[in-house]
Design a protein around this motif. Structure first.
Motif, short mmCIF file in Angstrom:
data_model
loop_
_atom_site.label_atom_id
_atom_site.label_comp_id
_atom_site.label_asym_id
_atom_site.label_seq_id
_atom_site.Cartn_x
_atom_site.Cartn_y
_atom_site.Cartn_z
N ASP A 1 141.31 -10.71 44.26
CA ASP A 1 142.18 -10.12 45.39
C ASP A 1 143.38 -9.63 44.88
O ASP A 1 144.11 -8.82 45.35
CB ASP A 1 142.02 -11.23 46.54
N TRP A 2 143.99 -10.71 44.09
CA TRP A 2 145.24 -10.43 43.52
C TRP A 2 145.40 -9.10 42.46
O TRP A 2 146.21 -8.31 42.86
CB TRP A 2 145.73 -11.57 42.63
N ARG B 1 152.55 -7.36 39.34
CA ARG B 1 151.27 -8.01 39.45
C ARG B 1 150.83 -8.64 38.47
O ARG B 1 149.78 -9.72 38.31
CB ARG B 1 150.35 -7.34 40.37
N ARG C 1 155.91 -13.43 43.71
CA ARG C 1 154.61 -13.25 44.31
C ARG C 1 153.60 -14.06 43.33
O ARG C 1 152.66 -14.40 43.87
CB ARG C 1 154.33 -11.84 44.54
N GLY D 1 145.15 -5.87 44.60
CA GLY D 1 146.31 -5.93 45.74
C GLY D 1 145.89 -6.27 47.02
O GLY D 1 146.56 -5.94 47.92
N ARG D 2 144.87 -7.18 47.24
CA ARG D 2 144.48 -7.65 48.40
C ARG D 2 144.87 -8.93 48.96
O ARG D 2 144.73 -9.24 50.14
CB ARG D 2 142.89 -7.82 48.49
N ARG D 3 145.99 -9.31 48.22
CA ARG D 3 146.58 -10.64 48.56
C ARG D 3 148.03 -10.77 48.19
O ARG D 3 148.45 -9.95 47.27
CB ARG D 3 145.77 -11.83 48.38
N ASP D 4 149.00 -11.03 49.00
CA ASP D 4 150.51 -11.13 48.82
C ASP D 4 150.93 -12.06 47.89
O ASP D 4 151.98 -11.84 47.05
CB ASP D 4 151.04 -11.35 50.04
N THR D 5 150.42 -13.19 47.38
CA THR D 5 150.91 -13.95 46.63
C THR D 5 149.89 -14.76 45.74
O THR D 5 148.67 -14.84 46.45
CB THR D 5 151.77 -15.38 47.35
#
Length: 276
Positions: A6-7, A221, A249, A10-14
Protein backbone atom coordinates in the motif's frame (compact mmCIF):
# COMPACT_ATOMS: atom_id res chain seq x y z
CA UNK A 1 -1.48 -6.62 6.28
CA UNK A 2 -0.37 -5.07 3.02
CA UNK A 3 1.40 -2.08 4.50
CA UNK A 4 4.44 -2.18 2.21
CA UNK A 5 2.46 -2.74 -0.96
CA UNK A 6 0.00 0.00 0.00
CA UNK A 7 2.87 2.39 0.75
CA UNK A 8 4.73 1.72 -2.50
CA UNK A 9 1.56 2.18 -4.53
CA UNK A 10 0.42 5.31 -2.72
CA UNK A 11 -2.52 3.82 -0.84
CA UNK A 12 -1.39 4.87 2.65
CA UNK A 13 -0.04 8.12 4.06
CA UNK A 14 2.61 6.93 6.51
CA UNK A 15 4.81 3.90 7.13
CA UNK A 16 6.81 3.16 10.28
CA UNK A 17 9.32 0.31 10.03
CA UNK A 18 11.32 -0.49 13.16
CA UNK A 19 14.09 -3.05 13.22
CA UNK A 20 13.61 -4.19 16.82
CA UNK A 21 15.14 -7.68 16.83
CA UNK A 22 18.13 -6.87 19.07
CA UNK A 23 16.00 -4.70 21.35
CA UNK A 24 13.38 -7.43 21.80
CA UNK A 25 16.15 -9.98 22.43
CA UNK A 26 17.67 -7.77 25.13
CA UNK A 27 14.69 -6.18 26.88
CA UNK A 28 11.78 -8.56 26.36
CA UNK A 29 13.60 -11.92 26.26
CA UNK A 30 16.50 -11.31 28.66
CA UNK A 31 19.28 -11.79 26.07
CA UNK A 32 19.16 -15.62 25.73
CA UNK A 33 22.15 -17.39 24.20
CA UNK A 34 20.16 -19.36 21.61
CA UNK A 35 17.75 -16.66 20.46
CA UNK A 36 17.38 -17.78 16.85
CA UNK A 37 17.20 -21.50 17.69
CA UNK A 38 14.14 -21.15 19.93
CA UNK A 39 11.14 -19.99 17.86
CA UNK A 40 8.75 -20.16 20.83
CA UNK A 41 10.77 -17.67 22.89
CA UNK A 42 11.51 -15.39 19.93
CA UNK A 43 7.90 -15.23 18.79
CA UNK A 44 6.41 -14.79 22.27
CA UNK A 45 8.80 -11.92 23.08
CA UNK A 46 8.24 -10.31 19.68
CA UNK A 47 4.44 -10.47 20.00
CA UNK A 48 4.66 -8.88 23.44
CA UNK A 49 6.96 -6.13 22.16
CA UNK A 50 4.84 -5.42 19.10
CA UNK A 51 1.92 -4.29 21.26
CA UNK A 52 4.18 -1.49 22.49
CA UNK A 53 6.29 -0.71 19.41
CA UNK A 54 3.50 -0.90 16.79
CA UNK A 55 5.80 -1.19 13.78
CA UNK A 56 4.01 -1.61 10.45
CA UNK A 57 6.73 -4.04 9.32
CA UNK A 58 8.71 -6.76 11.10
CA UNK A 59 11.86 -8.32 9.66
CA UNK A 60 12.80 -11.98 10.09
CA UNK A 61 16.55 -12.61 10.11
CA UNK A 62 17.10 -15.24 7.40
CA UNK A 63 20.64 -15.89 8.61
CA UNK A 64 19.71 -16.21 12.31
CA UNK A 65 19.32 -20.00 12.62
CA UNK A 66 22.39 -20.54 10.41
CA UNK A 67 24.70 -18.14 12.25
CA UNK A 68 26.19 -20.62 14.72
CA UNK A 69 27.06 -22.97 11.84
CA UNK A 70 29.04 -20.35 9.93
CA UNK A 71 32.81 -20.10 10.34
CA UNK A 72 33.85 -16.39 10.57
CA UNK A 73 36.79 -16.92 8.20
CA UNK A 74 35.08 -19.52 6.03
CA UNK A 75 35.20 -19.59 2.25
CA UNK A 76 32.26 -19.70 -0.15
CA UNK A 77 32.04 -23.51 -0.10
CA UNK A 78 31.80 -23.55 3.71
CA UNK A 79 29.16 -20.82 3.73
CA UNK A 80 27.08 -22.63 1.11
CA UNK A 81 27.38 -25.91 3.02
CA UNK A 82 26.02 -24.22 6.14
CA UNK A 83 23.11 -22.74 4.17
CA UNK A 84 22.17 -26.23 2.96
CA UNK A 85 21.70 -27.62 6.49
CA UNK A 86 18.19 -28.96 7.07
CA UNK A 87 17.83 -28.09 10.75
CA UNK A 88 18.39 -24.31 10.46
CA UNK A 89 16.00 -24.26 7.50
CA UNK A 90 13.35 -25.98 9.61
CA UNK A 91 13.87 -23.55 12.48
CA UNK A 92 13.59 -20.58 10.09
CA UNK A 93 10.36 -21.98 8.64
CA UNK A 94 8.91 -22.59 12.11
CA UNK A 95 9.83 -19.06 13.20
CA UNK A 96 8.33 -17.49 10.11
CA UNK A 97 5.11 -19.51 10.37
CA UNK A 98 4.66 -18.60 14.03
CA UNK A 99 5.31 -14.90 13.41
CA UNK A 100 2.87 -14.85 10.52
CA UNK A 101 0.28 -16.44 12.77
CA UNK A 102 0.91 -14.02 15.65
CA UNK A 103 1.55 -10.77 13.78
CA UNK A 104 0.33 -11.28 10.22
CA UNK A 105 -2.89 -9.32 10.80
CA UNK A 106 -1.02 -6.40 12.37
CA UNK A 107 2.29 -6.07 10.50
CA UNK A 108 3.96 -7.06 7.26
CA UNK A 109 6.55 -9.80 7.75
CA UNK A 110 9.63 -9.42 5.56
CA UNK A 111 12.71 -11.60 5.11
CA UNK A 112 15.94 -9.85 6.10
CA UNK A 113 18.67 -11.29 3.90
CA UNK A 114 22.35 -10.33 4.31
CA UNK A 115 24.25 -9.16 1.26
CA UNK A 116 26.56 -12.09 0.39
CA UNK A 117 29.67 -10.08 1.25
CA UNK A 118 28.55 -9.94 4.89
CA UNK A 119 29.06 -13.70 5.20
CA UNK A 120 32.81 -13.39 4.70
CA UNK A 121 35.41 -12.10 7.14
CA UNK A 122 35.74 -8.32 7.25
CA UNK A 123 38.33 -7.12 4.75
CA UNK A 124 38.61 -10.49 3.00
CA UNK A 125 39.39 -10.43 -0.73
CA UNK A 126 36.28 -11.99 -2.26
CA UNK A 127 35.67 -12.24 -6.00
CA UNK A 128 32.47 -12.14 -7.98
CA UNK A 129 32.22 -15.92 -8.37
CA UNK A 130 32.39 -16.46 -4.60
CA UNK A 131 29.78 -13.78 -3.98
CA UNK A 132 27.56 -15.30 -6.64
CA UNK A 133 27.86 -18.78 -5.10
CA UNK A 134 26.75 -17.45 -1.73
CA UNK A 135 23.91 -15.46 -3.33
CA UNK A 136 22.72 -18.72 -4.91
CA UNK A 137 22.84 -20.42 -1.50
CA UNK A 138 20.80 -17.62 0.06
CA UNK A 139 18.33 -17.77 -2.82
CA UNK A 140 17.75 -21.47 -2.20
CA UNK A 141 16.93 -20.74 1.44
CA UNK A 142 14.54 -17.96 0.43
CA UNK A 143 12.82 -20.18 -2.11
CA UNK A 144 11.82 -22.57 0.66
CA UNK A 145 9.75 -19.69 2.15
CA UNK A 146 8.06 -18.71 -1.11
CA UNK A 147 4.69 -20.29 -0.27
CA UNK A 148 4.23 -18.11 2.83
CA UNK A 149 2.42 -14.73 2.77
CA UNK A 150 5.64 -12.74 3.09
CA UNK A 151 5.42 -9.00 2.43
CA UNK A 152 8.92 -8.28 1.22
CA UNK A 153 12.62 -9.05 0.93
CA UNK A 154 15.21 -6.77 2.53
CA UNK A 155 18.85 -7.05 1.39
CA UNK A 156 21.17 -5.76 4.12
CA UNK A 157 24.54 -4.25 3.19
CA UNK A 158 26.96 -2.77 5.74
CA UNK A 159 29.79 -1.61 3.46
CA UNK A 160 30.74 1.92 4.67
CA UNK A 161 30.87 3.42 1.18
CA UNK A 162 27.89 1.45 -0.09
CA UNK A 163 27.95 -1.66 -2.30
CA UNK A 164 30.47 -2.14 -5.09
CA UNK A 165 29.58 -3.30 -8.61
CA UNK A 166 30.11 -7.01 -7.86
CA UNK A 167 27.88 -6.84 -4.81
CA UNK A 168 25.13 -5.08 -6.74
CA UNK A 169 25.36 -7.60 -9.58
CA UNK A 170 24.87 -10.62 -7.31
CA UNK A 171 21.76 -9.06 -5.81
CA UNK A 172 19.98 -9.42 -9.14
CA UNK A 173 18.88 -13.02 -8.59
CA UNK A 174 17.55 -12.22 -5.11
CA UNK A 175 15.65 -9.18 -6.34
CA UNK A 176 14.29 -11.12 -9.32
CA UNK A 177 12.96 -13.78 -6.94
CA UNK A 178 11.27 -11.12 -4.81
CA UNK A 179 9.56 -9.74 -7.91
CA UNK A 180 8.51 -13.22 -9.01
CA UNK A 181 6.91 -13.93 -5.62
CA UNK A 182 5.16 -10.56 -5.54
CA UNK A 183 7.24 -9.25 -2.63
CA UNK A 184 8.28 -5.64 -2.16
CA UNK A 185 12.09 -5.36 -2.38
CA UNK A 186 14.20 -3.11 -0.16
CA UNK A 187 17.93 -2.35 -0.04
CA UNK A 188 19.22 -1.49 3.42
CA UNK A 189 22.56 0.34 3.70
CA UNK A 190 23.77 0.10 7.29
CA UNK A 191 27.18 1.65 6.58
CA UNK A 192 25.93 4.81 4.88
CA UNK A 193 25.64 7.96 7.00
CA UNK A 194 24.89 10.37 4.15
CA UNK A 195 22.65 9.70 1.10
CA UNK A 196 25.24 11.46 -1.09
CA UNK A 197 27.64 8.56 -0.41
CA UNK A 198 25.50 6.42 -2.72
CA UNK A 199 26.39 7.52 -6.24
CA UNK A 200 25.30 4.32 -8.01
CA UNK A 201 21.65 3.70 -8.90
CA UNK A 202 20.35 0.78 -6.84
CA UNK A 203 17.53 -1.59 -7.73
CA UNK A 204 14.81 -2.27 -5.21
CA UNK A 205 11.57 -0.45 -4.58
CA UNK A 206 12.71 0.96 -1.23
CA UNK A 207 16.06 2.29 0.00
CA UNK A 208 16.56 2.07 3.77
CA UNK A 209 19.11 4.28 5.54
CA UNK A 210 19.02 3.54 9.28
CA UNK A 211 21.91 5.89 10.17
CA UNK A 212 20.51 8.97 8.42
CA UNK A 213 18.51 11.64 10.28
CA UNK A 214 15.23 12.93 8.89
CA UNK A 215 16.53 16.32 7.74
CA UNK A 216 19.20 14.66 5.56
CA UNK A 217 16.82 12.39 3.63
CA UNK A 218 14.98 13.05 0.37
CA UNK A 219 11.28 13.57 1.05
CA UNK A 220 9.92 10.83 -1.18
CA UNK A 221 8.22 7.45 -0.89
CA UNK A 222 11.35 5.43 -1.66
CA UNK A 223 13.72 6.56 1.10
CA UNK A 224 13.16 5.21 4.60
CA UNK A 225 15.14 6.55 7.53
CA UNK A 226 15.04 9.32 10.10
CA UNK A 227 15.48 7.05 13.14
CA UNK A 228 19.28 6.83 13.63
CA UNK A 229 20.81 5.27 16.77
CA UNK A 230 21.25 8.71 18.38
CA UNK A 231 17.47 9.23 18.39
CA UNK A 232 16.99 6.50 21.02
CA UNK A 233 19.21 8.17 23.62
CA UNK A 234 17.84 10.16 26.56
CA UNK A 235 19.05 13.59 25.41
CA UNK A 236 17.56 16.84 24.18
CA UNK A 237 19.15 16.30 20.76
CA UNK A 238 17.54 12.86 20.55
CA UNK A 239 14.15 14.40 21.30
CA UNK A 240 14.73 16.92 18.49
CA UNK A 241 15.59 14.09 16.10
CA UNK A 242 12.35 12.34 17.04
CA UNK A 243 10.28 15.45 16.40
CA UNK A 244 11.88 15.79 12.96
CA UNK A 245 11.31 12.09 12.21
CA UNK A 246 7.66 12.40 13.18
CA UNK A 247 7.17 14.82 10.29
CA UNK A 248 8.39 12.24 7.77
CA UNK A 249 5.93 9.95 6.07
CA UNK A 250 8.33 6.95 5.83
CA UNK A 251 10.25 6.34 9.06
CA UNK A 252 12.82 3.54 9.33
CA UNK A 253 15.48 2.69 11.87
CA UNK A 254 16.86 0.15 14.30
CA UNK A 255 16.23 0.35 18.05
CA UNK A 256 19.56 -0.33 19.81
CA UNK A 257 19.65 -3.27 22.19
CA UNK A 258 20.71 -0.99 25.04
CA UNK A 259 18.17 1.79 24.43
CA UNK A 260 16.47 2.86 27.71
CA UNK A 261 12.94 1.38 27.67
CA UNK A 262 11.37 4.61 29.00
CA UNK A 263 13.01 6.54 26.18
CA UNK A 264 11.82 4.03 23.57
CA UNK A 265 8.26 4.44 24.86
CA UNK A 266 8.57 8.22 24.59
CA UNK A 267 9.91 8.08 21.03
CA UNK A 268 7.19 5.65 19.92
CA UNK A 269 4.56 7.98 21.40
CA UNK A 270 5.90 10.91 19.34
CA UNK A 271 5.84 8.87 16.14
CA UNK A 272 2.40 7.47 16.92
CA UNK A 273 0.87 10.88 17.50
CA UNK A 274 2.20 12.11 14.16
CA UNK A 275 0.76 9.11 12.33
CA UNK A 276 -2.79 9.78 13.49
Amino acid sequence: MKALDDWVHGRRDTLTWLDCDRYVWSVFAGAPDRWYDDPATLVAATAQAHRLLRSDVFGVNVLGPFSRHLVPAGDAAEVCAALELAEPRRVLADTLDALLHQLGDHADIVLGCPSPRRLFASGAEVGFDELDDVATGLLEVIRTMADRPVGGLQIICDTPSGPDDDEIDVWSSLLAAAGHYGWISAIRLDGVADPDQVDTPLAGELLLLPRVAADALPDDRRHGGGLPPALWADTAEAARLAEAAAKRRFRFGEIPADAPPETVVARIAVLGEAAR
